[in-house]
Design a protein around this motif. Structure first.
Motif, PDB file in Angstrom:
ATOM      1  N   VAL A 159       0.859  -1.179   0.000  1.00 31.54           N
ATOM      2  CA  VAL A 159       0.000   0.000   0.000  1.00 31.54           C
ATOM      3  C   VAL A 159       0.897   1.232   0.000  1.00 31.54           C
ATOM      4  CG1 VAL A 159      -1.775   1.240   1.276  1.00 31.54           C
ATOM      5  CG2 VAL A 159      -1.719  -1.248   1.349  1.00 31.54           C
ATOM      6  N   ASN A 160       0.709   2.096  -0.988  1.00 27.84           N
ATOM      7  CA  ASN A 160       1.456   3.354  -1.043  1.00 27.84           C
ATOM      8  C   ASN A 160       0.691   4.409  -0.255  1.00 27.84           C
ATOM      9  OD1 ASN A 160       3.503   2.377  -2.746  1.00 27.84           O
ATOM     10  ND2 ASN A 160       2.171   2.634  -4.505  1.00 27.84           N
ATOM     11  N   CYS A 161       1.406   5.108   0.632  1.00 26.57           N
ATOM     12  CA  CYS A 161       0.781   6.123   1.473  1.00 26.57           C
ATOM     13  C   CYS A 161       1.584   7.412   1.412  1.00 26.57           C
ATOM     14  CB  CYS A 161       0.732   5.659   2.930  1.00 26.57           C
ATOM     15  SG  CYS A 161      -0.222   4.163   3.200  1.00 26.57           S
ATOM     16  N   ARG A 162       0.908   8.507   1.615  1.00 26.97           N
ATOM     17  CA  ARG A 162       1.542   9.812   1.756  1.00 26.97           C
ATOM     18  C   ARG A 162       1.695  10.036   3.255  1.00 26.97           C
ATOM     19  NH1 ARG A 162       4.628  12.836  -1.260  1.00 26.97           N
ATOM     20  NH2 ARG A 162       4.364  15.041  -0.908  1.00 26.97           N
TER      21      ARG A 162
ATOM     22  N   ASN B  24     -10.358   8.735  -4.906  1.00 23.58           N
ATOM     23  CA  ASN B  24      -9.722   8.975  -6.206  1.00 23.58           C
ATOM     24  C   ASN B  24      -8.289   9.489  -6.117  1.00 23.58           C
ATOM     25  OD1 ASN B  24     -12.141   8.220  -7.503  1.00 23.58           O
ATOM     26  ND2 ASN B  24     -12.931  10.294  -7.203  1.00 23.58           N
ATOM     27  N   GLY B  25      -7.606   9.274  -5.009  1.00 25.57           N
ATOM     28  CA  GLY B  25      -6.195   9.656  -4.892  1.00 25.57           C
ATOM     29  C   GLY B  25      -5.955  11.132  -5.107  1.00 25.57           C
ATOM     30  N   GLY B  26      -6.576  11.967  -4.315  1.00 22.96           N
ATOM     31  CA  GLY B  26      -6.532  13.405  -4.517  1.00 22.96           C
ATOM     32  C   GLY B  26      -5.218  14.100  -4.237  1.00 22.96           C
ATOM     33  N   LEU B  27      -4.441  13.700  -3.252  1.00 22.57           N
ATOM     34  CA  LEU B  27      -3.247  14.449  -2.870  1.00 22.57           C
ATOM     35  C   LEU B  27      -2.010  13.818  -3.493  1.00 22.57           C
ATOM     36  CD1 LEU B  27      -2.156  16.792  -1.151  1.00 22.57           C
ATOM     37  CD2 LEU B  27      -1.849  15.157   0.705  1.00 22.57           C
ATOM     38  N   GLU B  28      -1.538  14.415  -4.575  1.00 21.46           N
ATOM     39  CA  GLU B  28      -0.332  13.947  -5.268  1.00 21.46           C
ATOM     40  C   GLU B  28      -0.371  12.457  -5.569  1.00 21.46           C
ATOM     41  OE1 GLU B  28       3.353  15.372  -3.711  1.00 21.46           O
ATOM     42  OE2 GLU B  28       2.477  17.274  -3.104  1.00 21.46           O
ATOM     43  N   GLY B  29      -1.522  11.955  -5.927  1.00 24.18           N
ATOM     44  CA  GLY B  29      -1.658  10.568  -6.341  1.00 24.18           C
ATOM     45  C   GLY B  29      -1.855   9.561  -5.222  1.00 24.18           C
ATOM     46  N   ALA B  30      -1.654   9.954  -3.972  1.00 25.78           N
ATOM     47  CA  ALA B  30      -1.807   9.020  -2.859  1.00 25.78           C
ATOM     48  C   ALA B  30      -3.282   8.901  -2.490  1.00 25.78           C
ATOM     49  CB  ALA B  30      -1.011   9.484  -1.641  1.00 25.78           C
ATOM     50  N   ALA B  31      -3.738   7.682  -2.304  1.00 28.48           N
ATOM     51  CA  ALA B  31      -5.126   7.459  -1.914  1.00 28.48           C
ATOM     52  C   ALA B  31      -5.264   7.391  -0.398  1.00 28.48           C
ATOM     53  CB  ALA B  31      -5.649   6.181  -2.542  1.00 28.48           C
ATOM     54  N   ILE B  32      -4.140   7.238   0.308  1.00 31.03           N
ATOM     55  CA  ILE B  32      -4.161   7.143   1.774  1.00 31.03           C
ATOM     56  C   ILE B  32      -3.108   8.087   2.336  1.00 31.03           C
ATOM     57  CG2 ILE B  32      -3.846   5.630   3.768  1.00 31.03           C
ATOM     58  CD1 ILE B  32      -4.637   3.304   1.890  1.00 31.03           C
ATOM     59  N   ILE B  33      -3.531   8.943   3.259  1.00 33.87           N
ATOM     60  CA  ILE B  33      -2.612   9.849   3.945  1.00 33.87           C
ATOM     61  C   ILE B  33      -2.489   9.371   5.382  1.00 33.87           C
ATOM     62  CG2 ILE B  33      -2.199  12.216   4.688  1.00 33.87           C
ATOM     63  CD1 ILE B  33      -4.035  13.044   2.308  1.00 33.87           C
ATOM     64  N   VAL B  34      -1.260   9.188   5.835  1.00 34.08           N
ATOM     65  CA  VAL B  34      -1.002   8.736   7.202  1.00 34.08           C
ATOM     66  C   VAL B  34      -0.262   9.852   7.929  1.00 34.08           C
ATOM     67  CG1 VAL B  34       0.145   7.016   8.633  1.00 34.08           C
ATOM     68  CG2 VAL B  34      -0.870   6.334   6.455  1.00 34.08           C
ATOM     69  N   GLU B  35      -0.869  10.363   8.991  1.00 28.42           N
ATOM     70  CA  GLU B  35      -0.218  11.373   9.819  1.00 28.42           C
ATOM     71  C   GLU B  35       0.447  10.655  10.993  1.00 28.42           C
ATOM     72  OE1 GLU B  35      -3.024  14.401  10.869  1.00 28.42           O
ATOM     73  OE2 GLU B  35      -3.415  14.889   8.776  1.00 28.42           O
ATOM     74  N   VAL B  36       1.720  10.986  11.221  1.00 28.32           N
ATOM     75  CA  VAL B  36       2.469  10.369  12.315  1.00 28.32           C
ATOM     76  C   VAL B  36       3.075  11.452  13.187  1.00 28.32           C
ATOM     77  CG1 VAL B  36       2.992   8.237  11.048  1.00 28.32           C
ATOM     78  CG2 VAL B  36       4.549  10.157  10.892  1.00 28.32           C
ATOM     79  N   THR B  37       3.433  11.071  14.399  1.00 30.13           N
ATOM     80  CA  THR B  37       4.023  12.017  15.336  1.00 30.13           C
ATOM     81  C   THR B  37       5.265  11.427  15.977  1.00 30.13           C
ATOM     82  OG1 THR B  37       3.626  13.393  17.287  1.00 30.13           O
ATOM     83  CG2 THR B  37       2.513  11.251  17.220  1.00 30.13           C
ATOM     84  N   THR B  38       6.204  12.299  16.312  1.00 29.86           N
ATOM     85  CA  THR B  38       7.414  11.882  17.020  1.00 29.86           C
ATOM     86  C   THR B  38       7.146  11.794  18.523  1.00 29.86           C
ATOM     87  OG1 THR B  38       8.141  14.182  17.138  1.00 29.86           O
ATOM     88  CG2 THR B  38       8.993  12.859  15.319  1.00 29.86           C
ATOM     89  N   ASN B  39       6.002  12.326  18.959  1.00 26.30           N
ATOM     90  CA  ASN B  39       5.647  12.309  20.376  1.00 26.30           C
ATOM     91  C   ASN B  39       4.940  11.010  20.712  1.00 26.30           C
ATOM     92  OD1 ASN B  39       6.572  14.996  20.640  1.00 26.30           O
ATOM     93  ND2 ASN B  39       4.628  15.735  19.842  1.00 26.30           N
ATOM     94  N   ILE B  40       5.700  10.016  21.105  1.00 27.71           N
ATOM     95  CA  ILE B  40       5.109   8.734  21.457  1.00 27.71           C
ATOM     96  C   ILE B  40       4.715   8.779  22.924  1.00 27.71           C
ATOM     97  CG2 ILE B  40       5.525   6.256  21.697  1.00 27.71           C
ATOM     98  CD1 ILE B  40       7.325   6.418  19.263  1.00 27.71           C
ATOM     99  N   LEU B  41       3.416   8.662  23.161  1.00 27.26           N
ATOM    100  CA  LEU B  41       2.907   8.758  24.536  1.00 27.26           C
ATOM    101  C   LEU B  41       2.993   7.452  25.256  1.00 27.26           C
ATOM    102  CD1 LEU B  41      -0.215  10.920  23.700  1.00 27.26           C
ATOM    103  CD2 LEU B  41       1.994  11.699  24.526  1.00 27.26           C
TER     104      LEU B  41
END
Length: 68
Positions: free
Chosen positions: A3-6, A51-68
């Motif tokens: 799976v390709n993700c942004r 329909n892959g709206g953001l630069e061709g990616a159909a899945i956007i994954v937001e991540v954080t460096t703050n691991i709780l």
């Protein structure tokens, strides 16, 4: 199958692409290369874009460096 993700790290303006074996889940820890060094990050949000709206990616994954 992969799976390709942004990927957006801590809401930084520059995003990157990454390939996963499955879509990461919220709260899951993922390891990505950040500025040339591997880093463990926590998934904070997953957005499916019709329909892959953001630069061709159909899945956007937001991540954080703050691991709780």
């Amino acid at each position: 199958m992969t799976v390709n993700c942004r990927i957006s790290i801590d809401n930084r303006p520059n995003a990157t692409n990454a390939t996963f074996q499955a879509v990461p889940r919220i709260g899951e820890s993922v390891s990505l290369s950040v500025d040339g060094s591997p880093q463990d990050l926590r998934v904070s949000r997953v957005v499916h874009v019709p329909n892959g709206g953001l630069e061709g990616a159909a899945i956007i994954v937001e991540v954080t460096t703050n691991i709780l």
